[in-house]
Motif scaffolding. Structure first.
Motif, PDB file in Angstrom:
ATOM      1  N   GLN A 127       0.856  -1.254  -0.283  1.00 41.37           N
ATOM      2  CA  GLN A 127      -0.182  -0.039   0.109  1.00 41.37           C
ATOM      3  C   GLN A 127       0.937   1.258  -0.026  1.00 41.37           C
ATOM      4  N   ALA A 133       0.724   4.136  -3.100  1.00 43.89           N
ATOM      5  CA  ALA A 133       0.307   5.677  -2.724  1.00 43.89           C
ATOM      6  C   ALA A 133       1.124   6.263  -3.407  1.00 43.89           C
ATOM      7  N   THR A 183      -0.820   9.011   4.503  1.00 47.13           N
ATOM      8  CA  THR A 183      -2.283   8.342   4.998  1.00 47.13           C
ATOM      9  C   THR A 183      -2.390   7.115   4.100  1.00 47.13           C
ATOM     10  N   LYS A 239      -3.635   6.297   1.681  1.00 46.08           N
ATOM     11  CA  LYS A 239      -3.973   6.653   0.388  1.00 46.08           C
ATOM     12  C   LYS A 239      -2.904   7.383  -0.348  1.00 46.08           C
ATOM     13  N   ARG A 240      -2.359   8.381   0.378  1.00 47.34           N
ATOM     14  CA  ARG A 240      -1.370   9.414  -0.199  1.00 47.34           C
ATOM     15  C   ARG A 240      -0.022   9.730   0.850  1.00 47.34           C
ATOM     16  N   ASN A 296      -9.404  14.761   3.567  1.00 50.52           N
ATOM     17  CA  ASN A 296     -10.277  13.722   2.859  1.00 50.52           C
ATOM     18  C   ASN A 296     -10.147  14.407   1.085  1.00 50.52           C
ATOM     19  N   GLU A 303      -6.670  13.992  -0.295  1.00 41.57           N
ATOM     20  CA  GLU A 303      -6.227  12.311  -0.383  1.00 41.57           C
ATOM     21  C   GLU A 303      -7.010  12.049  -1.677  1.00 41.57           C
ATOM     22  N   ASN A 304      -7.968  12.672  -2.380  1.00 39.92           N
ATOM     23  CA  ASN A 304      -8.568  12.479  -3.518  1.00 39.92           C
ATOM     24  C   ASN A 304      -8.595  13.355  -4.697  1.00 39.92           C
TER      25      ASN A 304
END
Lengths: 301, 642
Positions: free
Chosen positions: B14, B18, B95, B97-98, B220, B223-224
């Motif tokens: 992971q 990322a 995180t 995700k990133r 959030n 991250e996206n």
């Protein structure tokens, strides 16, 4: 299918290679500071990559305080030979022969002589105009603000208020004779990045990073290895403790941490869950308020 | 530990997948920037416990009331004592995700240069606004500088919402104020988030205290947000950084692919020598690879032995950067010594170091009002538009199209200080954020339009035609003039009055004072459009035959002529065919380096996106093509039967 994604590590790798090549192209006589630690190991690997299929075109320089661990010396000599790098070792002989040590002089003076002064002399005697260091911005607060290309005056001093702006990746490499540049290709790496890269690239590191039972004494909440002539205090007794070293420095000033991490993935796991940042085991960072900033101003890496 | 093995393997995978987002934070003094980053690090577990302990100690020492997260960020001793950030500080945050690298940049005015520094490598900017203060002069400055440095994603974090009772009204008012300011800038992605860094509202978790806000929390969003498409994978630019010759046999060229994709076997043009060759291998330490793309560091070997040194650039022969000795740029001045036109500076652009001077300082841009101000010098932290003369050619693109080949720094040759950051803009054009009036400035306020009593309808009736301008655009040799004159002949034969405005002819008279720089090309097109407009008003058809390579210029022509009377006709032929025809021998000269800015060779051509008529001139005869245009005119009712 071609993919155009780059992972963070690959991006960091490309950035570091770019920095290393830029120094080689723009300076007369670069040198790479090699401290035998994990960051140095990564930096050396990046230098290998930058000039593949050629060899690393500049020497590695180890500023030796004479108080490193045996395992570090062994590893240093073996590894340099293995990769065919030119290794130079410099010690500040006069200071050593005067018996400089941290127990009598205190860590501040000891570092100033054996590390800062020794480094400045080594750079001057070697005529190096650029020196790579493996420092990362996430290690310590004042390092977070240092440029990747950090300008030093003729006395090797850093002026934090008068740093050259560093915009895009257009590094200003111009200096006058006698001035120099310290370059930090790992500036944007984190401790986790370094370990993850060591894992992926299978980079050899000094075995001291891995946990095993070692002869230690407990002093002021720190684990001090029993190596060399450390004067024991009255109530101190050596004991076998399962531990490892998060960073490597001089034996009188480097503490270990309690750990069972014996492999790189286990270390990574520890890094992810650990509650203390890595430099806490280095006594010299805490000896004065803003101590690292002060050392850097005087010429320390 | 063994029981955890799958967990760590999953984590490593992971962690490796990322991606990385670099962002910068800007705000005025006391907007709570450092507190926000401290909060992000703290809540996202980026902050280690002993660092936190050190903060507790410092907070007591400097007599602050509560645990002050900003002390984590303000690294240098002087800053800790004054309580302000004076330089750029970099921090890591991860995180699942990133990964993030945060450049925290100072808010007060005198440190604009540091803001530009932080923004130069960022994908995204967070601009903090104190909800109690609203949009300040400095908020506008930060927004402008971020947009100037080419940041495409901007997040306005309206902070200290806890001190305005989490009021939606306060938030909306600030959003409105910001919107009317940012509409003058070109930022594709804007986001507004109400937060309280101190209390943690909407920073990591959505806050229950602002139910009226429906968007994501700040983390959030970070991250996206999609950043992958911001990269330029089209235009191959590989500035040679270092020529690698470890032994006699091996000759490789090291560098970063700053944009585009390079593949094994690709035809390559070497600048400035204009020598052609092919990619033999692309090397990395792991072995050969078949391709490499933007931001990768590679070593390339070539089929032919060509003399290549640091500062040269490898590109695709059909996609060239500008080759310039004179450039227009926006400068952010970063030195205490003022910028002096005529003084010699060193310019670092890609891997080149060239000498150059500022020949003209056009104006200074007021970063708060975005208006242009006349000035004779640029001072520290001022931003100005200049023309520069270089001692050697550089290979560049507009900054808005290519951040790497469009940027440069200026170095004082005496002090060696970095004195300015520069962003290249098309010559003769304004930066996107400073927009002229639609019709351009009218030089004297005593000019008024005069109206007569004969209407255009009267003329249409008399001449049995609804006049229009048929705007032919395409590469040199694509058939513009041949088609124009053939069409003119046919229209006249059917009794319709028309006139051809041809590139070469106009340049002998009306536009003989103009050259071929982008600025002059723009002016050439503007004049032609004005003349065409007058002819159309007089009832006459106009056929223009100009390369007119820039979309923006044709857009300007459409505005001048009027969209109903402007028919864009694209004479589309592959450059190889045009080059083979080469009716005036121009390509040969351009390839030999005799024509500095020749479209298709060393200046770009921007094809029309939706032309009224698209002619494949490499495939059909001039007769057929002219007939097709004629048919279009009949069908669209431009030719009145009578």
């Amino acid at each position: 299918m071609e993919s155009y994604r780059l992972s963070k590590l690959k991006l960091l790798e490309a950035e570091s290679i770019y920095i290393i090549r830029e120094v080689m192209a723009a300076f007369e006589k670069p040198v790479m500071l090699y401290s035998v630690g994990k960051d140095s190991s990564v930096m050396v690997r990046l230098a290998q990559k930058a000039f593949y299929p050629g060899k690393i075109p500049f020497p590695l320089l180890h500023v030796d305080t004479g108080m490193k661990f045996r395992e570090m010396y062994e590893f240093r000599d073996r590894y340099a030979k293995e990769i065919g790098a030119e290794l130079k070792v410099y010690s500040f002989r006069e200071a050593l022969s005067r018996g400089t040590n941290p127990w009598e002089l205190g860590t501040v003076k000891c570092c100033a002589l054996l590390k800062t002064q020794a480094l400045l002399r080594a750079l001057k005697e070697g005529g190096y105009d650029a020196a790579f260091g493996g420092a990362r911005r996430d290690e310590e607060k004042s390092r977070a603000k240092e440029r990747i290309f950090s300008f030093r005056d003729e006395f090797g001093q850093w002026d934090p208020k008068n740093q050259r702006p560093e915009i895009w990746n257009l590094y200003n490499t111009l200096i006058n004779p006698n001035e120099s540049i310290r370059v930090f290709p790992l500036s944007n790496w984190s401790e986790l990045d370094v370990w993850h890269y060591i894992h992926l690239e299978k980079i050899p590191v000094v075995p001291m990073y891995f946990a095993k039972e070692r002869e230690m004494i407990v002093r002021g909440g720190c684990l001090i290895p029993l190596e060399g002539p450390i004067p024991l205090k009255e109530d101190e007794k050596p004991q076998k403790i399962m531990c490892r070293f998060r960073t490597l420095g001089c034996y009188p000033c480097t503490g270990a941490v309690l750990s069972k991490a014996a492999t790189v993935p286990e270390i990574i796991e520890e890094v992810m869950t650990v509650t203390n940042s890595e430099r806490i085991t280095r006594l010299i960072d805490h000896d004065q308020d803003s101590s690292m900033e002060k050392k850097k101003r005087e010429g320390y890496f | 530990m063994d029981a955890n093995r799958p967990a760590i393997e999953t984590f490593l995978k992971q962690n490796q997948e990322a991606d990385l987002l670099r962002f910068t934070t800007a705000g005025s003094v006391d907007d709570g920037k450092s507190t926000l980053i401290g909060r992000l690090l703290y809540e996202a577990n980026g902050l280690y416990e002993d660092q936190l302990a050190a903060v507790r100690k410092d907070s007591q020492k400097f007599k602050r009331e509560e645990l002050d997260l900003s002390l984590v960020m303000d690294g240098l001793k002087a800053e800790r004592e004054q309580g302000i950030t004076i330089d750029v500080a970099y921090r890591h945050l991860s995180t699942p995700k990133r990964h993030f690298i945060i450049a925290d940049t100072p808010g007060h005015e005198q440190y604009t240069r540091n803001m530009a520094t932080g923004a130069s490598t960022a994908d995204l900017a967070i601009i903090l606004i104190d909800a109690r203060q609203g949009v300040l002069v400095q908020s506008r400055r930060h927004t402008f500088i971020s947009s100037l440095l080419g940041i495409r994603h901007m997040v306005f974090a309206i902070n200290k919402m806890d001190l305005v009772n989490y009021s939606e009204e306060v938030f909306r008012k600030i959003q409105d104020d910001l919107e009317s300011f940012v509409e003058k800038l070109s930022v594709p992605d804007l986001t507004y988030i109400p937060i309280s860094a101190l209390m943690g509202d909407n920073v990591v978790q959505r806050s229950g205290r602002m139910p009226w806000y429906e968007g994501p929390s700040l983390l959030n969003f970070l991250e996206n947000v999609r950043i992958l498409s911001d990269r330029n994978l089209i235009d191959l630019r590989l500035p040679v950084q270092y020529a690698l010759r470890p032994d006699r046999e091996f000759r490789g060229y090291c560098g970063c692919v700053v944009s585009g994709i390079i593949r094994r076997g690709d035809p390559i043009l070497v600048l400035p020598s204009q020598r052609k060759t092919k990619v033999k291998t692309i090397l990395t330490e792991e072995g050969e690879t078949s391709y490499a793309f933007s931001s990768q560091a590679v070593t390339v070997t070539l089929e032919d032995e060509i003399d290549i040194t640091r500062g040269d650039m490898l590109v695709h022969p059909a996609n060239l950067p500008g080759i310039r000795r004179e450039i227009d740029a926006i400068l952010v001045w970063m030195d205490h010594e003022v910028m002096k036109p005529g003084k010699l500076y060193l310019i670092k652009h890609t891997t080149q170091l060239v000498k150059g001077t500022v020949t003209r300082l056009h104006f200074r841009i007021n970063p708060e009002s975005l208006s242009r101000e006349k000035t004779s010098k640029l001072k520290l932290n001022e931003i100005g538009r200049v023309t520069m003369q270089l001692y050697r050619e550089i290979f560049c693109d507009e900054y808005t199209k290519n951040r790497q080949t469009g940027s440069f720094i200026m170095i004082d040759p005496m002090t060696h200080g970095t004195v300015a950051a520069g962003m290249i803009i098309e010559r003769g054009r304004l930066p996107a954020m400073v927009k002229p009036d639609e019709k351009g400035e009218v030089k004297s306020s005593f000019i008024h339009r005069q109206e007569g009593t004969v209407s255009s309808k009267d003329r249409e009736k008399l001449l049995r035609q609804k006049p229009a301008t048929l705007w032919l655009t395409g590469l040199s040799g694509s058939g513009k003039s041949s088609i124009a004159f053939e069409l003119e002949k046919r229209l006249m034969a059917e009794g319709h009055l028309c006139y051809v405005l041809d590139g070469d002819n106009v340049r002998h008279g009306l536009n003989r004072d103009l050259g071929f720089s982008p600025g002059d090309r723009s002016e050439n097109i503007r004049r032609v459009a004005e003349v065409a407009h007058l002819f159309n008003e007089a009832g006459v058809f106009v056929i223009t035959a100009f390369i007119s390579p820039y979309r923006e210029d044709r857009e300007q022509a459409r505005n001048i002529i009027g969209k109903d009377s402007f028919l864009e006709i694209y004479t589309d032929a592959p450059i190889e065919i045009c080059e083979k025809r080469d009716p005036k021998g121009l390509y040969e000269k351009a390839r030999a380096g005799l024509i500095p800015e020749f479209t298709g060779v060393n200046a770009p051509y921007e094809a029309p996106e939706v032309p009224a008529i698209h002619l494949k001139t490499g495939e059909e005869s001039v007769d057929l093509l002219a007939e097709r245009i004629l048919r279009h005119l009949r069908e669209q009712g431009f030719l009145i039967r009578g």
